[in-house]
Design an enzyme around this catalytic site. Structure first.
Site, PDB file in Angstrom:
ATOM      1  N   LYS A  46       0.841  -1.204   0.000  1.00 44.90           N
ATOM      2  CA  LYS A  46       0.000   0.000   0.000  1.00 44.90           C
ATOM      3  C   LYS A  46       0.873   1.250   0.000  1.00 44.90           C
ATOM      4  O   LYS A  46       1.939   1.284   0.624  1.00 44.90           O
ATOM      5  CB  LYS A  46      -0.923  -0.027   1.223  1.00 44.90           C
ATOM      6  CG  LYS A  46      -1.969   1.075   1.252  1.00 44.90           C
ATOM      7  CD  LYS A  46      -2.896   0.887   2.447  1.00 44.90           C
ATOM      8  CE  LYS A  46      -3.951   1.987   2.542  1.00 44.90           C
ATOM      9  NZ  LYS A  46      -4.850   1.796   3.705  1.00 44.90           N
ATOM     10  N   SER A 123      -9.727   1.954   2.778  1.00 45.29           N
ATOM     11  CA  SER A 123      -8.805   2.707   1.949  1.00 45.29           C
ATOM     12  C   SER A 123      -7.797   1.834   1.199  1.00 45.29           C
ATOM     13  O   SER A 123      -7.089   2.309   0.326  1.00 45.29           O
ATOM     14  CB  SER A 123      -8.037   3.710   2.819  1.00 45.29           C
ATOM     15  OG  SER A 123      -7.253   3.037   3.807  1.00 45.29           O
ATOM     16  N   SER A 147     -10.370  -0.566   6.799  1.00 44.89           N
ATOM     17  CA  SER A 147      -9.759  -0.320   5.489  1.00 44.89           C
ATOM     18  C   SER A 147      -9.142  -1.533   4.827  1.00 44.89           C
ATOM     19  O   SER A 147      -8.707  -1.444   3.672  1.00 44.89           O
ATOM     20  CB  SER A 147      -8.699   0.791   5.607  1.00 44.89           C
ATOM     21  OG  SER A 147      -9.309   2.025   5.881  1.00 44.89           O
TER      22      SER A 147
END
Length: 504
Positions: A46, A123, A147
């Site tokens: 990420k 996210s 997330s």
């Protein structure tokens, strides 16, 4: 588990990602990974996790082209054990969002059917989409309030948010320090378990990292009852006690195909010997308000470092060239231009919550609610919370309670991506904010309590049992355990995953 190296090269990955937008950077270097137990395993990272060889922007204009001088601890561990970091994945800016639409790199498109242009969730949407599209074996994400679990549910993959403090946060760009947790996404529980097993280590560089002795004690307590009741027949679940939190099954959603699928899962577990019990977590109704106050307040503090002076984006205000005192103007101009709309909103909310007039009524009250949420969980689990005890050797079990909780990961399948306005921001009018609220209630409490939570795709055969089969998109079921019971949570997740393989 031996993982095979992908035959496809970076060019092929780029071509496949064009319609998905899961990656923001690919690793073009020809360096060979070290030999180790993860040799041949390709992992995406990420974009809010620092890497020295790839840019780390947190999907924000304020960190455009930023290169970290070091790798995050989790990246160091994975590469040392032979894993190949293939690129950085798209995310909501600084992890603030649930649809992966608040990104300077544009939204992520769910790969389950790109023609429908549905959200991948946020996210960590880029990480979930990369796994679902077969671009990597596993991906690292971060989970502050759901997330990892929400994107896993929307994309039909497995996503683990570990117990807070088990995985190092050193090298993670912070959103909310007391909530941010590094986790793993993959297509199956075994791969998640394999990667997690390597990064589940104490790190002296992370002040929130839990000592090995404490984490081992918590692990042993959680597995004690489960292992003592196991038999050679892996389908016999006698002794496993599953709690069903009533607050996570609201009457308004009684006819929802997702709720029906979760009930089918529970019925199958019960038929194999598990005891399924209703439990109550009464503070759930206050959890979301407390979460947004705490997360926004911590976000306001963490993001104050981006001032346009030390590093990152710098926007020159009018008058700077005339040697006028413009420090405050630099700060204001840089942050106004560098942060997106959603981040600015949360910073303002957090700054207000930390102000002298509001601190007692908002931030401190939210912390009290957080403790109430923790107490609710502690009251329903068999195993005592080792972190809440004055001793590291608490009484192993109460007289009653459950081993794990099971509930829906999401109250809907992946929604369609909203249309962007003229400024490139998603139109809020096109979103159902009530659904967003109900959705967050399913994931936020475990984050507030720092508990392990795993989202596993509901097997297709289970979904097909419903009279109303829904729209055919993936559905996730969440397994939540006491702090430190990550291994038990993964075991239960594997049982659910294997339902289809072993027959219903």
């Amino acid at each position: 588990m031996l993982l095979r190296r992908f035959a496809s090269n970076v060019s092929a990955l780029r071509a496949k990602d064009v319609s998905i937008n899961a990656f923001v950077a690919f690793n073009d270097s020809e360096s060979v990974s070290s030999n180790g137990p993860l040799n041949g395993c390709t992992i995406a990272v990420k974009d809010n996790i620092c890497t020295s060889h790839l840019p780390t922007t947190a999907s924000s204009a304020i960190l455009k082209d930023f290169h970290s001088p070091f790798d995050a601890t989790v990246v160091q561990i994975l590469t040392k054990n032979g894993a190949e970091i293939i690129g950085k994945t798209n995310c909501d800016e600084f992890g603030m969002g649930s649809l992966n639409i608040h990104s300077v790199h544009g939204p992520v498109v769910n790969p389950f059917n790109v023609e429908e242009r549905r959200a991948a969730g946020g996210s960590s949407g880029g990480s979930a989409a990369a796994v679902a599209a077969g671009l990597c074996h596993a991906a690292l994400g971060t989970d502050t309030g759901g997330s990892i679990r929400l994107p896993a549910s929307y994309c039909g993959v497995v996503g683990l948010k570990p117990s807070y403090g088990l995985v190092s946060r050193h090298g993670i760009i912070s959103y909310a320090d007391s909530l941010d947790t590094v986790g793993v996404l993959a297509k199956d529980v075994s791969t998640v378990e394999n990667v997690f097993g390597h990064i589940n280590k104490h790190d002296y560089r992370d002040p929130t990292s839990i000592d090995e002795r404490v984490r081992e004690r918590a692990r042993n307590l959680s597995l004690e009852q489960y292992e003592s009741n196991r038999h050679s027949n892996t389908q016999d679940l006698k002794g496993l006690r599953i709690g069903v939190p009533q607050e996570y099954f609201p009457s308004e959603l009684s006819s929802n195909p997702i709720i029906s699928s979760i009930r089918n899962i529970l019925s199958l577990l019960r038929s194999r010997g598990a005891t399924v019990l209703p439990v109550s977590l009464p503070s759930t109704k206050y959890a979301l308000s407390a979460y947004y106050v705490i997360a926004s307040a911590e976000g306001s503090s963490c993001l104050s470092r981006y001032d346009g002076i030390e590093y990152g984006l710098r926007v020159k205000p009018p008058g700077e060239e005339n040697n006028i005192d413009t420090s405050a103007k630099i700060y204001a101009h840089t942050r106004s231009h560098g942060f997106g709309r959603e981040v600015r909103k949360r910073i303002l909310l957090g700054t207000y919550a930390l102000s002298a007039d509001a601190f007692d009524n908002y931030f401190l009250q939210a912390q009290r609610v957080r403790q109430m949420v923790r107490d609710d969980f502690d009251s329903v689990f068999f195993v005592s919370n080792i972190l809440a005890s004055s001793s590291t050797t608490p009484k192993s079990r109460k007289t009653d309670g459950v081993d794990v909780l099971i509930h829906p990961s999401a109250i809907r399948t992946a929604p369609r991506l909203p249309i962007a306005d003229d400024a490139g921001e998603p139109e809020s009018a096109s979103r159902d904010t009530l659904q967003d609220y109900v959705q967050d209630v399913l994931t936020v409490p475990a984050s507030l309590a720092g508990l392990p939570a795993l989202s596993v795709p509901v097997p297709q055969a289970v979904r097909n049992q419903n009279v109303e089969k829904g729209d055919g998109w993936p559905i996730g079921v969440s397994v939540v355990g006491q702090w430190g019971s990550d291994e038990l949570v993964l075991k239960v997740g594997r049982i659910i995953e294997e339902m289809e393989r072993n027959g219903l």
